[in-house]
Design a protein around this motif. Sequence first.
Motif, PDB file in Angstrom:
ATOM      1  N   LEU A  63       0.973  -1.339   0.188  1.00  0.00           N
ATOM      2  CA  LEU A  63       0.054   0.028   0.111  1.00  0.00           C
ATOM      3  C   LEU A  63       0.928   1.145   0.171  1.00  0.00           C
ATOM      4  CD1 LEU A  63      -2.773  -0.887   2.511  1.00  0.00           C
ATOM      5  CD2 LEU A  63      -3.065  -0.946   0.098  1.00  0.00           C
ATOM      6  N   PRO A  64       0.483   2.442  -0.497  1.00  0.00           N
ATOM      7  CA  PRO A  64       1.077   3.552  -0.551  1.00  0.00           C
ATOM      8  C   PRO A  64       1.306   4.000   0.921  1.00  0.00           C
ATOM      9  CG  PRO A  64      -0.818   3.844  -1.861  1.00  0.00           C
ATOM     10  CD  PRO A  64      -1.000   2.515  -1.236  1.00  0.00           C
ATOM     11  N   LYS A  65       2.282   4.803   1.193  1.00  0.00           N
ATOM     12  CA  LYS A  65       2.821   5.229   2.558  1.00  0.00           C
ATOM     13  C   LYS A  65       2.559   6.853   2.501  1.00  0.00           C
ATOM     14  CE  LYS A  65       6.121   3.560   4.999  1.00  0.00           C
ATOM     15  NZ  LYS A  65       7.338   3.193   5.372  1.00  0.00           N
ATOM     16  N   ILE A  66       2.115   7.492   3.361  1.00  0.00           N
ATOM     17  CA  ILE A  66       1.904   8.936   3.571  1.00  0.00           C
ATOM     18  C   ILE A  66       2.318   9.571   4.618  1.00  0.00           C
ATOM     19  CG2 ILE A  66      -0.426   8.629   4.196  1.00  0.00           C
ATOM     20  CD1 ILE A  66      -1.273  11.378   2.799  1.00  0.00           C
ATOM     21  N   LYS A  67       3.301  10.747   4.481  1.00  0.00           N
ATOM     22  CA  LYS A  67       3.614  11.464   5.535  1.00  0.00           C
ATOM     23  C   LYS A  67       3.215  12.864   5.472  1.00  0.00           C
ATOM     24  CE  LYS A  67       7.962   8.658   6.346  1.00  0.00           C
ATOM     25  NZ  LYS A  67       9.492   8.917   6.526  1.00  0.00           N
ATOM     26  N   GLU A  68       3.005  13.491   6.529  1.00  0.00           N
ATOM     27  CA  GLU A  68       2.871  14.790   6.747  1.00  0.00           C
ATOM     28  C   GLU A  68       4.151  15.582   7.034  1.00  0.00           C
ATOM     29  OE1 GLU A  68       2.548  18.641   8.134  1.00  0.00           O
ATOM     30  OE2 GLU A  68       2.664  17.152   9.814  1.00  0.00           O
ATOM     31  N   ILE A  69       4.682  16.414   6.042  1.00  0.00           N
ATOM     32  CA  ILE A  69       6.216  16.909   6.189  1.00  0.00           C
ATOM     33  C   ILE A  69       6.256  18.168   6.487  1.00  0.00           C
ATOM     34  CG2 ILE A  69       6.899  15.125   4.613  1.00  0.00           C
ATOM     35  CD1 ILE A  69       6.879  17.043   2.357  1.00  0.00           C
ATOM     36  N   GLY A  70       5.025  18.982   6.927  1.00  0.00           N
ATOM     37  CA  GLY A  70       5.056  20.347   7.222  1.00  0.00           C
ATOM     38  C   GLY A  70       5.122  20.602   8.579  1.00  0.00           C
ATOM     39  N   ASN A  71       5.041  19.324   9.460  1.00  0.00           N
ATOM     40  CA  ASN A  71       5.252  19.688  10.921  1.00  0.00           C
ATOM     41  C   ASN A  71       3.844  20.331  11.524  1.00  0.00           C
ATOM     42  OD1 ASN A  71       7.603  18.388  11.163  1.00  0.00           O
ATOM     43  ND2 ASN A  71       8.855  20.323  10.551  1.00  0.00           N
ATOM     44  N   LYS A  72       2.773  20.083  10.758  1.00  0.00           N
ATOM     45  CA  LYS A  72       1.666  20.796  11.280  1.00  0.00           C
ATOM     46  C   LYS A  72       0.834  19.820  12.317  1.00  0.00           C
ATOM     47  CE  LYS A  72      -2.099  23.586   9.384  1.00  0.00           C
ATOM     48  NZ  LYS A  72      -2.699  24.156   8.032  1.00  0.00           N
ATOM     49  N   ILE A  73       1.280  18.275  12.008  1.00  0.00           N
ATOM     50  CA  ILE A  73       0.447  17.521  12.804  1.00  0.00           C
ATOM     51  C   ILE A  73       1.018  17.302  14.280  1.00  0.00           C
ATOM     52  CG2 ILE A  73      -0.492  15.214  13.291  1.00  0.00           C
ATOM     53  CD1 ILE A  73      -1.174  14.988  10.408  1.00  0.00           C
ATOM     54  N   ASP A  74       0.400  17.617  15.402  1.00  0.00           N
ATOM     55  CA  ASP A  74       0.867  17.482  16.573  1.00  0.00           C
ATOM     56  C   ASP A  74       1.665  16.054  16.774  1.00  0.00           C
ATOM     57  OD1 ASP A  74       1.522  17.072  19.424  1.00  0.00           O
ATOM     58  OD2 ASP A  74      -0.325  18.248  19.737  1.00  0.00           O
ATOM     59  N   LYS A  76       2.076  14.293  19.258  1.00  0.00           N
ATOM     60  CA  LYS A  76       1.598  13.652  20.253  1.00  0.00           C
ATOM     61  C   LYS A  76       0.048  12.854  19.847  1.00  0.00           C
ATOM     62  CE  LYS A  76       3.290  16.136  24.089  1.00  0.00           C
ATOM     63  NZ  LYS A  76       2.997  17.331  25.121  1.00  0.00           N
ATOM     64  N   TYR A  77      -0.344  13.231  18.610  1.00  0.00           N
ATOM     65  CA  TYR A  77      -1.450  12.693  18.123  1.00  0.00           C
ATOM     66  C   TYR A  77      -1.183  11.219  17.831  1.00  0.00           C
ATOM     67  CZ  TYR A  77      -5.612  12.344  14.809  1.00  0.00           C
ATOM     68  OH  TYR A  77      -6.630  11.866  14.008  1.00  0.00           O
ATOM     69  N   GLY A  78      -2.109  10.504  18.135  1.00  0.00           N
ATOM     70  CA  GLY A  78      -2.093   8.853  18.463  1.00  0.00           C
ATOM     71  C   GLY A  78      -1.944   8.180  17.202  1.00  0.00           C
ATOM     72  N   HIS A  79      -2.199   8.748  15.909  1.00  0.00           N
ATOM     73  CA  HIS A  79      -2.319   8.093  14.819  1.00  0.00           C
ATOM     74  C   HIS A  79      -1.329   8.440  13.643  1.00  0.00           C
ATOM     75  CE1 HIS A  79      -6.260   6.460  15.799  1.00  0.00           C
ATOM     76  NE2 HIS A  79      -6.328   7.502  16.400  1.00  0.00           N
ATOM     77  N   ILE A  80      -0.063   8.148  14.294  1.00  0.00           N
ATOM     78  CA  ILE A  80       1.280   8.389  13.520  1.00  0.00           C
ATOM     79  C   ILE A  80       2.316   7.195  13.964  1.00  0.00           C
ATOM     80  CG2 ILE A  80       3.304   9.875  12.778  1.00  0.00           C
ATOM     81  CD1 ILE A  80       1.563  12.269  14.005  1.00  0.00           C
ATOM     82  N   TYR A  81       2.827   6.540  12.818  1.00  0.00           N
ATOM     83  CA  TYR A  81       3.747   5.390  13.320  1.00  0.00           C
ATOM     84  C   TYR A  81       4.985   6.242  13.643  1.00  0.00           C
ATOM     85  CZ  TYR A  81       0.519   2.241  10.970  1.00  0.00           C
ATOM     86  OH  TYR A  81      -0.764   1.614  10.627  1.00  0.00           O
ATOM     87  N   ASP A  83       7.986   6.170  12.056  1.00  0.00           N
ATOM     88  CA  ASP A  83       8.568   6.548  11.007  1.00  0.00           C
ATOM     89  C   ASP A  83       7.803   7.810  10.315  1.00  0.00           C
ATOM     90  OD1 ASP A  83       6.518   5.638   9.676  1.00  0.00           O
ATOM     91  OD2 ASP A  83       7.684   4.393   8.069  1.00  0.00           O
ATOM     92  N   ARG A  84       7.042   8.297  11.181  1.00  0.00           N
ATOM     93  CA  ARG A  84       6.349   9.551  10.986  1.00  0.00           C
ATOM     94  C   ARG A  84       5.174   9.322   9.902  1.00  0.00           C
ATOM     95  NH1 ARG A  84       5.184  12.832  14.355  1.00  0.00           N
ATOM     96  NH2 ARG A  84       4.877  14.410  12.807  1.00  0.00           N
ATOM     97  N   SER A  85       5.153   8.232   9.075  1.00  0.00           N
ATOM     98  CA  SER A  85       3.847   7.994   8.227  1.00  0.00           C
ATOM     99  C   SER A  85       2.750   7.884   9.125  1.00  0.00           C
ATOM    100  CB  SER A  85       4.206   6.699   7.505  1.00  0.00           C
ATOM    101  OG  SER A  85       4.342   5.546   8.401  1.00  0.00           O
ATOM    102  N   LEU A  86       1.501   8.246   8.358  1.00  0.00           N
ATOM    103  CA  LEU A  86       0.347   8.427   9.145  1.00  0.00           C
ATOM    104  C   LEU A  86      -0.269   7.074   9.049  1.00  0.00           C
ATOM    105  CD1 LEU A  86      -0.970  11.472   7.096  1.00  0.00           C
ATOM    106  CD2 LEU A  86       0.660  11.295   9.265  1.00  0.00           C
ATOM    107  N   CYS A  87      -1.103   6.739  10.072  1.00  0.00           N
ATOM    108  CA  CYS A  87      -1.976   5.625  10.328  1.00  0.00           C
ATOM    109  C   CYS A  87      -3.469   5.840   9.802  1.00  0.00           C
ATOM    110  CB  CYS A  87      -2.002   4.969  11.721  1.00  0.00           C
ATOM    111  SG  CYS A  87      -2.897   3.937  12.171  1.00  0.00           S
ATOM    112  N   LEU A  88      -3.662   5.662   8.757  1.00  0.00           N
ATOM    113  CA  LEU A  88      -4.890   5.943   7.982  1.00  0.00           C
ATOM    114  C   LEU A  88      -5.892   4.801   8.556  1.00  0.00           C
ATOM    115  CD1 LEU A  88      -3.828   6.630   4.375  1.00  0.00           C
ATOM    116  CD2 LEU A  88      -3.963   8.120   6.149  1.00  0.00           C
ATOM    117  N   ALA A  89      -5.848   3.605   8.732  1.00  0.00           N
ATOM    118  CA  ALA A  89      -6.493   2.666   9.172  1.00  0.00           C
ATOM    119  C   ALA A  89      -5.562   1.354   9.109  1.00  0.00           C
ATOM    120  CB  ALA A  89      -7.589   2.357   7.974  1.00  0.00           C
TER     121      ALA A  89
END
Length: 218
Positions: A63-74, A76-81, A83-89
């Motif tokens: 599956l594709p891997k997505i990261k938020e690279i602008g350091n906008k997401i806290d 401490k938000y629980g849904h981030i791995y 490696d900083r990739s996002l836990c979509l589901a």
Amino acid sequence: MPIDMIQIQEVIDNFPGLSIKKSLKKEKIISGKFELNDSYNGIRMVDDFEIEITIHSNYPEILPKIKEIGNKIDPKYGHIYLDRSLCLATEGDMKINLFPNFKLIDWMNNYVIPYFYSYSYYKKYNGVYPFGDRSHGAKGILEYYVEFFKVNKLEEAREYLKIVSKKEYKGHYLCPCGSGKKIRNCHKEKIYKLMNPEYCTFYKDDLNMILEEEKNYD
């Protein structure tokens, strides 16, 4: 296997802030500004994020891997791995929902947009999740299968996974959901869907993770 450039172009056409950043033999990377403008239950969220999406040459098996690279997401938000990739589901959720005709644009619409909507909502409304919040690890995986099988208990979802994994479907047995009906008159279609060879690796990986984590708790 070559990456489907038509699918990538479709994403870029629908999200004009994105463009191809790297085009390598084994992966394509698209990045740029993702503009959120979506509503749920009459509440609209408008925001923007800098993102990076890596598409492997073995897509859609990987599956594709997505990261938020602008350091906008806290952080401490629980849904981030880690490696900083996002836990979509869960992986099973995405593959079962989108296969066999997996399209990048459907992945964006069904998982990426809701992720960023949920985060923006979470920040605005002091930690409230608009769609609810699944647990992490094996419990979160089971929570997905509770939704998939439309049952009420984690134990019931686990029983269905064992049935399809071991190919022990017996239509005349009572259904694990407790309805009092025979399986063939209750959850037959859901069971048959997962017993399809195209889906077997998805739920087996999930079941193995569940059983491994539960074994560590014993």
